[in-house]
Design a protein around this motif. Sequence first.
Motif, PDB file in Angstrom:
ATOM      1  N   ARG A 125      36.033  40.187  28.980  1.00  0.00           N
ATOM      2  CA  ARG A 125      36.425  39.375  30.018  1.00  0.00           C
ATOM      3  C   ARG A 125      35.304  39.165  30.844  1.00  0.00           C
TER       4      ARG A 125
ATOM      5  N   ALA B   6      44.458  36.859  29.361  1.00  0.00           N
ATOM      6  CA  ALA B   6      43.462  36.981  30.500  1.00  0.00           C
ATOM      7  C   ALA B   6      43.613  35.605  31.503  1.00  0.00           C
ATOM      8  N   GLY B   7      44.340  34.744  31.041  1.00  0.00           N
ATOM      9  CA  GLY B   7      44.552  33.431  31.704  1.00  0.00           C
ATOM     10  C   GLY B   7      43.275  32.455  31.412  1.00  0.00           C
TER      11      GLY B   7
ATOM     12  N   MET C  92      33.486  35.532  31.607  1.00  0.00           N
ATOM     13  CA  MET C  92      33.666  34.929  32.856  1.00  0.00           C
ATOM     14  C   MET C  92      32.164  34.260  33.440  1.00  0.00           C
TER      15      MET C  92
ATOM     16  N   PRO D 192      33.804  26.113  34.624  1.00  0.00           N
ATOM     17  CA  PRO D 192      32.822  25.036  35.276  1.00  0.00           C
ATOM     18  C   PRO D 192      31.733  25.789  36.147  1.00  0.00           C
TER      19      PRO D 192
ATOM     20  N   PRO E 180      41.237  39.824  39.713  1.00  0.00           N
ATOM     21  CA  PRO E 180      40.151  39.507  38.915  1.00  0.00           C
ATOM     22  C   PRO E 180      39.745  40.495  37.908  1.00  0.00           C
TER      23      PRO E 180
ATOM     24  N   ALA F 224      40.534  31.438  39.776  1.00  0.00           N
ATOM     25  CA  ALA F 224      41.043  30.513  39.213  1.00  0.00           C
ATOM     26  C   ALA F 224      42.553  30.638  38.980  1.00  0.00           C
TER      27      ALA F 224
ATOM     28  N   LEU G  30      40.447  29.505  31.974  1.00  0.00           N
ATOM     29  CA  LEU G  30      39.893  28.425  32.948  1.00  0.00           C
ATOM     30  C   LEU G  30      40.027  27.138  32.221  1.00  0.00           C
TER      31      LEU G  30
ATOM     32  N   GLN H 232      42.053  39.098  34.949  1.00  0.00           N
ATOM     33  CA  GLN H 232      42.354  37.555  34.650  1.00  0.00           C
ATOM     34  C   GLN H 232      41.035  36.998  34.885  1.00  0.00           C
ATOM     35  N   MET H 233      40.859  35.809  34.181  1.00  0.00           N
ATOM     36  CA  MET H 233      39.810  35.199  34.452  1.00  0.00           C
ATOM     37  C   MET H 233      39.539  34.418  35.694  1.00  0.00           C
ATOM     38  N   SER H 234      38.362  34.532  36.258  1.00  0.00           N
ATOM     39  CA  SER H 234      38.055  33.651  37.448  1.00  0.00           C
ATOM     40  C   SER H 234      36.903  32.784  37.177  1.00  0.00           C
ATOM     41  N   ILE H 235      36.642  31.665  38.001  1.00  0.00           N
ATOM     42  CA  ILE H 235      35.414  30.905  37.782  1.00  0.00           C
ATOM     43  C   ILE H 235      34.275  31.552  38.150  1.00  0.00           C
ATOM     44  N   ILE H 236      34.149  32.247  39.286  1.00  0.00           N
ATOM     45  CA  ILE H 236      33.032  32.950  39.176  1.00  0.00           C
ATOM     46  C   ILE H 236      33.798  34.190  39.957  1.00  0.00           C
ATOM     47  N   TYR H 237      32.930  35.617  39.041  1.00  0.00           N
ATOM     48  CA  TYR H 237      33.406  36.973  39.743  1.00  0.00           C
ATOM     49  C   TYR H 237      32.120  37.510  39.579  1.00  0.00           C
TER      50      TYR H 237
END
Lengths: 419, 164
Positions: free
Chosen positions: A342, A187-188, A346, A351, B55, B48, A190, B58-63
């Motif tokens: 996931r 999933a990539g 998230m 951050p 999204p 990200a 952060l 894959q990981m996002s900083i905010i979703y």
Amino acid sequence: MTTAISAHDWSNLIQTDRVHGSLYTDEQVFQQELEKIWYRTWVYVGHVSEVPNANDFALKSIGPQSVIMTRDRDGQINLLLNRCPHRGNQVCLEHRGNRGSFTCPYHGWTFANNGNLRGFPFAAGYEGADRSQLGMSKVARVGIYQGFVFGSMAEEGSSLEEHLGAARAALDALVMTSPEGEVEITAGFLQHKAKSNWKFLVENETDGYHPQFVHASIFDVASSGIGDLYSADSTAVARDMGDGHTEIDLRPEFRRIGKPMGWFGTTEERVPEYVAKMRAAYGEEKANQIMIDGTPHIMIFPNLFIAEIQIFVIQAVAVDETVQHVTALQFKGAPDLNRRLRQQTMGSVGPAGFLLADDSEMYERTQRGVNTRSPEWNYLGRGLARERRDADGFLIGDATDEVTTRGIWAHYRSLMEAQ
Amino acid sequence: MSETITSELALVNEISQFLFLEARLQDTHEYDEWEALWTSDGVYWVPANGDDIDPETQMSIIYDNRSRISLRIKQFHTGKRHTQSPRSRLGRVLSNVEIIETSGNEIRVAANAMVFESNLRAETVWCTRNEYLLRREAVGLRMARKKVVLVNNDKALYTLSFLI
Ligand code: FES
Ligand SMILES: [Fe+2]
């Protein structure tokens, strides 16, 4: 290569119930840690599922060092140091991809993805040069356990299995959360920086004392049940597993509650497909046990934190700078569970995460705090009077006790004292 | 001036004013007023590792879907969100407002922002390329989607706990 001046009296700086503040702030300590821990012991680098096919690669790290994890055409995993043996250029700049060879952009030297020098342009100028000596450097030892890839820059030393010790059982249990017995890291990541020493992060990962305070804001507004796991009444256990590995064993709480999927704050009705697959794979009884026990909360020294639903890879960058690479755990054959993993990950980490932004705030404040001159020491005596041994002989304490932190430091001391 | 141009200018002006309002509410931590700018199906996305990751996988900083936006605001209101106590001091400049597409009651808009943050750690500059999907509702313009592409989202970032 740094020649570390061994002016540090480790047995004085690290005592049973207290550690000296300079361990987090002294540049010389950090340089010695690089030599004695990061560039010597087994360090987690990546997962085989990040390079599933022949010739896949992913850019990784060991502390401040850039490392290319490749799968060569024979399927072997290699860890290459990202430095051209010609004149030092960085060879690989992409985060990931698929290539059978790497060509250095500076003068065009080409390397196979196992590091061997394949050739250089205008070869006529290199009469007599020994090509076999001009390959990329490799991390001396590569070890893989349940798909988790570790590297050690020391030619010799304990095997990965020995290093993992009791943590092996946690990884064995973890992969069984998948109906196919495999974890996937797909999933990539952060990448979350903190202006803090890496050891503040390692300590915090199995500090069961802080959640009620640091995470009060999210526990107040989201009914996840996590908060109760770390209350003074929790039956969860803090464990020093030896070799620097520590865990908060939440199974006693989950078994007391006794509900499949309770560990994930959900019920079996909500993930019916997953539950059915688990029962088909492991049989009713075993599957129920796995789904009640949940996944581990374990800090594998020095840099792999498995936090039930995600993994953190801790990268020491400088004495006061650390990067947390974090991603959701994904379990092969469990798409419905994976989607939820996931989403929860998230929300929690990175951050802007509901949890980790506050942990990281504490990392940075403690880093600034220990620069204050007095009282010089951090006190780690919580639960010292009530720590005890479990059936396997490991030291355990209540969920909020600092038996874990003391275990980390005892191991750290042994590594720093080693010649 | 032709009527079309006049109405186009009016629209640009209306949208800019709306985005400036949003920017100000973020800078001044007026959380409830900011939350009120969202439609009931709003999605707040900060990817990200690039501009166009998926999204859903894959990981996002905010979703954040609408209920998670709400949770974010509730967390601020507890007063125990340590990373925002004390709050970040913020000043942002929003520019390059560009209407990408209008269709029915929805308008796609792009804009850039530079955000200066001062907090306990340091002073940090964040630069973003934003995309909005605005919807005209009975109460006025509302955000149905806001995507914030941090220019450096492929690198390690310090905590970003204010509203970007
Ligand atoms: S530095 Fe790599 S080819 Fe010269
Ligand atoms: Fe925490």
